[in-house]
Design a protein around this motif. Structure first.
Motif, PDB file in Angstrom:
ATOM      1  N   LEU A   1      36.605  49.486  40.113  1.00 55.92           N
ATOM      2  CA  LEU A   1      37.960  49.993  40.348  1.00 55.92           C
ATOM      3  C   LEU A   1      38.687  49.151  41.389  1.00 55.92           C
ATOM      4  O   LEU A   1      39.879  48.823  41.224  1.00 55.92           O
ATOM      5  CB  LEU A   1      37.897  51.446  40.813  1.00 55.92           C
ATOM      6  CG  LEU A   1      37.531  52.502  39.778  1.00 55.92           C
ATOM      7  CD1 LEU A   1      37.395  53.862  40.447  1.00 55.92           C
ATOM      8  CD2 LEU A   1      38.579  52.566  38.687  1.00 55.92           C
ATOM      9  N   TYR A   2      37.977  48.790  42.449  1.00 55.24           N
ATOM     10  CA  TYR A   2      38.592  47.987  43.508  1.00 55.24           C
ATOM     11  C   TYR A   2      39.027  46.625  42.971  1.00 55.24           C
ATOM     12  O   TYR A   2      40.137  46.161  43.267  1.00 55.24           O
ATOM     13  CB  TYR A   2      37.602  47.811  44.663  1.00 55.24           C
ATOM     14  CG  TYR A   2      38.115  46.905  45.754  1.00 55.24           C
ATOM     15  CD1 TYR A   2      39.031  47.382  46.692  1.00 55.24           C
ATOM     16  CD2 TYR A   2      37.694  45.577  45.844  1.00 55.24           C
ATOM     17  CE1 TYR A   2      39.509  46.549  47.693  1.00 55.24           C
ATOM     18  CE2 TYR A   2      38.169  44.746  46.838  1.00 55.24           C
ATOM     19  CZ  TYR A   2      39.077  45.230  47.756  1.00 55.24           C
ATOM     20  OH  TYR A   2      39.563  44.398  48.748  1.00 55.24           O
ATOM     21  N   LEU A   3      38.173  46.004  42.172  1.00 59.32           N
ATOM     22  CA  LEU A   3      38.518  44.698  41.598  1.00 59.32           C
ATOM     23  C   LEU A   3      39.706  44.803  40.652  1.00 59.32           C
ATOM     24  O   LEU A   3      40.556  43.909  40.605  1.00 59.32           O
ATOM     25  CB  LEU A   3      37.303  44.122  40.866  1.00 59.32           C
ATOM     26  CG  LEU A   3      36.128  43.707  41.766  1.00 59.32           C
ATOM     27  CD1 LEU A   3      34.948  43.257  40.914  1.00 59.32           C
ATOM     28  CD2 LEU A   3      36.538  42.600  42.738  1.00 59.32           C
ATOM     29  N   ILE A   4      39.796  45.908  39.914  1.00 62.90           N
ATOM     30  CA  ILE A   4      40.942  46.116  39.016  1.00 62.90           C
ATOM     31  C   ILE A   4      42.228  46.217  39.825  1.00 62.90           C
ATOM     32  O   ILE A   4      43.259  45.610  39.467  1.00 62.90           O
ATOM     33  CB  ILE A   4      40.732  47.384  38.160  1.00 62.90           C
ATOM     34  CG1 ILE A   4      39.624  47.157  37.141  1.00 62.90           C
ATOM     35  CG2 ILE A   4      42.033  47.774  37.445  1.00 62.90           C
ATOM     36  CD1 ILE A   4      39.245  48.392  36.358  1.00 62.90           C
ATOM     37  N   ILE A   5      42.182  46.985  40.934  1.00 57.38           N
ATOM     38  CA  ILE A   5      43.362  47.111  41.795  1.00 57.38           C
ATOM     39  C   ILE A   5      43.785  45.747  42.331  1.00 57.38           C
ATOM     40  O   ILE A   5      44.980  45.397  42.323  1.00 57.38           O
ATOM     41  CB  ILE A   5      43.073  48.075  42.961  1.00 57.38           C
ATOM     42  CG1 ILE A   5      42.865  49.497  42.436  1.00 57.38           C
ATOM     43  CG2 ILE A   5      44.214  48.052  43.982  1.00 57.38           C
ATOM     44  CD1 ILE A   5      42.387  50.479  43.495  1.00 57.38           C
ATOM     45  N   ARG A   6      42.815  44.961  42.768  1.00 57.38           N
ATOM     46  CA  ARG A   6      43.128  43.645  43.305  1.00 57.38           C
ATOM     47  C   ARG A   6      43.703  42.724  42.240  1.00 57.38           C
ATOM     48  O   ARG A   6      44.647  41.953  42.493  1.00 57.38           O
ATOM     49  CB  ARG A   6      41.865  43.012  43.914  1.00 57.38           C
ATOM     50  CG  ARG A   6      41.355  43.689  45.177  1.00 57.38           C
ATOM     51  CD  ARG A   6      42.333  43.518  46.344  1.00 57.38           C
ATOM     52  NE  ARG A   6      42.605  42.130  46.640  1.00 57.38           N
ATOM     53  CZ  ARG A   6      41.905  41.382  47.503  1.00 57.38           C
ATOM     54  NH1 ARG A   6      40.883  41.930  48.158  1.00 57.38           N
ATOM     55  NH2 ARG A   6      42.228  40.142  47.728  1.00 57.38           N
ATOM     56  N   LEU A   7      43.153  42.775  41.021  1.00 54.28           N
ATOM     57  CA  LEU A   7      43.626  41.910  39.941  1.00 54.28           C
ATOM     58  C   LEU A   7      45.028  42.295  39.474  1.00 54.28           C
ATOM     59  O   LEU A   7      45.858  41.432  39.192  1.00 54.28           O
ATOM     60  CB  LEU A   7      42.647  41.956  38.767  1.00 54.28           C
ATOM     61  CG  LEU A   7      41.301  41.247  38.976  1.00 54.28           C
ATOM     62  CD1 LEU A   7      40.365  41.527  37.808  1.00 54.28           C
ATOM     63  CD2 LEU A   7      41.502  39.740  39.150  1.00 54.28           C
ATOM     64  N   VAL A   8      45.289  43.599  39.402  1.00 55.96           N
ATOM     65  CA  VAL A   8      46.595  44.075  38.915  1.00 55.96           C
ATOM     66  C   VAL A   8      47.692  43.817  39.942  1.00 55.96           C
ATOM     67  O   VAL A   8      48.782  43.341  39.598  1.00 55.96           O
ATOM     68  CB  VAL A   8      46.522  45.571  38.561  1.00 55.96           C
ATOM     69  CG1 VAL A   8      47.918  46.120  38.258  1.00 55.96           C
ATOM     70  CG2 VAL A   8      45.604  45.794  37.363  1.00 55.96           C
ATOM     71  N   THR A   9      47.419  44.155  41.198  1.00 61.10           N
ATOM     72  CA  THR A   9      48.456  44.019  42.232  1.00 61.10           C
ATOM     73  C   THR A   9      48.491  42.640  42.879  1.00 61.10           C
ATOM     74  O   THR A   9      49.490  42.273  43.489  1.00 61.10           O
ATOM     75  CB  THR A   9      48.230  45.062  43.345  1.00 61.10           C
ATOM     76  OG1 THR A   9      46.976  44.804  44.004  1.00 61.10           O
ATOM     77  CG2 THR A   9      48.201  46.472  42.756  1.00 61.10           C
ATOM     78  N   ARG A  10      47.354  41.912  42.767  1.00 55.75           N
ATOM     79  CA  ARG A  10      47.218  40.612  43.418  1.00 55.75           C
ATOM     80  C   ARG A  10      47.401  40.711  44.937  1.00 55.75           C
ATOM     81  O   ARG A  10      47.834  39.762  45.589  1.00 55.75           O
ATOM     82  CB  ARG A  10      48.197  39.586  42.827  1.00 55.75           C
ATOM     83  CG  ARG A  10      47.950  39.299  41.358  1.00 55.75           C
ATOM     84  CD  ARG A  10      48.874  38.223  40.831  1.00 55.75           C
ATOM     85  NE  ARG A  10      48.622  37.953  39.438  1.00 55.75           N
ATOM     86  CZ  ARG A  10      47.676  37.130  38.982  1.00 55.75           C
ATOM     87  NH1 ARG A  10      46.895  36.496  39.841  1.00 55.75           N
ATOM     88  NH2 ARG A  10      47.529  36.936  37.688  1.00 55.75           N
TER      89      ARG A  10
END
Length: 386
Positions: free
Chosen positions: A261-270
């Protein structure tokens, strides 16, 4: 009114409070940018209404089951959520800082979500819990821990305000690490909810330290299993018998899903999570946040000493015939007490104010969470029933 009906109403009230807190985040967020007070009034009204529903849940459940509903993790965490809201409301009316509500409500939602991953069924109290000192001890510990947790919230707000995020630093790294751990809690809620919905179970048999066969029912796919397993080997590895393999398995799944989930947040929001939150603190008075952090510890520390040590020792003497036995839960209660005693000593004696106090408040909250979650879930001891 029939007990079943009242219990259903109790559960519904808790669910309604969850929805109200979720909605209240929006007006609290809007109040940060708005010059009018209408959003603040809306947010505090929704929060107060949710608190009333929580109180109804607690009192009605107490009435139905015949004792204070604080005897297992579901009941303790729901009551801890009540006390978090109570602590916020007290400090809001003292300082009128709506941003504390904006950051406290997500913690409350995570707490209630975490509680609902455990069974809400009513079970008879074991003999050790059949004492009025259980109620006194646990209620005091929950309230004091909630007040201390507000210092964590204000500490986060303080650090978001003062730490420069346009360059890499060890301070920014650790603050982002705190956000990662909060996402991990959300991961725990998601993964346990999914497999609970699918009714997943897996049973294994093993021998305990006395060579007695015991069974363990997993509700998540097995990563770790207890040693001395009798049935076909399961999982990637085994763990010593003093570790609760089933609950450690749940924690590992939580970190796995939380990391995704954390990696998804980082990838989506950059962006890092702290970079997303920092604009919310533009108008924060850091001196006031530091004062609230200190006040929360001053209020919570003596209450924790009373409930977590003194009342706990009285209950331990009644239940087990001794005041102190170095049980894991007792040890971590002592560590919590010593940590906040050190916090106040450094604050008074070494003038540790501002950022240093904020970091210590975050560290203290980490100890509280470790004690209430990890020690309860993983380390076997006299408090394992909780």
């Amino acid at each position: 009114m029939a007990s079943t009906t009242l219990m259903n109403l109790s559960s519904t009230a808790l669910y309604i409070s969850f929805i109200l807190y979720l909605i209240a985040i929006l007006p609290f967020g809007l109040s940060i940018k708005s010059k009018t007070k209408s959003f603040v009034y809306t947010g505090i009204s929704l929060t107060s209404l949710g608190f009333i529903f929580q109180i109804f849940y607690f009192i009605s459940r107490w009435y139905v089951i015949g004792h204070a509903p604080v005897s297992n993790l579901y009941e303790f965490m729901t009551f801890f959520g009540i006390m978090l809201i109570a602590s916020f409301l007290i400090l809001f009316y003292m300082y009128r800082q709506s941003i504390i509500g904006l950051f406290t409500l997500p913690v409350v939602l995570l707490t209630l979500g975490f509680a609902n991953t455990f069974s809400s069924d009513v079970t008879p109290l074991i003999p050790a819990l059949q004492s009025e000192w259980l109620t006194i001890h646990v209620l005091t510990v929950a309230f004091s821990s909630a007040v201390l947790s507000i210092s964590f919230v204000t500490g986060i707000i303080y650090l978001l305000k003062v730490i420069a995020l346009n360059e890499k630093s060890i301070r920014a790294f650790f603050l982002e690490l705190v956000m990662y751990f909060l996402v991990t809690v959300f991961g725990f809620i998601i993964i346990t909810g999914i497999f609970s919905f699918t009714d997943y179970t897996k049973t294994i048999t093993f021998e305990d330290t006395n060579s007695i066969q015991e069974t363990l029912e997993y509700n998540l796919p097995i990563i770790v299993a207890p040693s001395n397993i009798i049935t076909e080997q399961e999982g990637l590895t085994d763990v010593p018998l003093w570790v609760n393999a089933k609950k450690l398995n749940t924690i590992l799944w939580s970190f796995l899903v939380g990391t995704v989930l954390y990696l998804i947040i980082r990838l989506v929001t950059r962006k890092r999570i702290i970079s997303l939150l920092k604009p919310l603190t533009n108008k924060v008075n850091i001196d006031l946040m530091d004062e609230i952090t200190y006040r929360a510890v001053v209020i919570g520390f003596p209450l924790f000493a009373l409930g977590g040590l003194i009342f706990a020792m009285i209950w331990a003497h009644i239940a087990w015939g001794r005041f102190w036995g170095w049980d894991p839960k007792e040890v971590w209660a002592l560590i919590t007490f010593l940590f906040y005693a050190t916090f106040l000593h450094l604050r008074f004696g070494k003038n540790w104010i501002g950022e240093k106090s904020a970091w210590m408040a975050i560290g203290g909250f980490g100890i509280i969470v470790f004690n209430q979650v990890f020690v309860n879930l993983v380390i076997a001891g006299l408090h394992s029933y909780a």
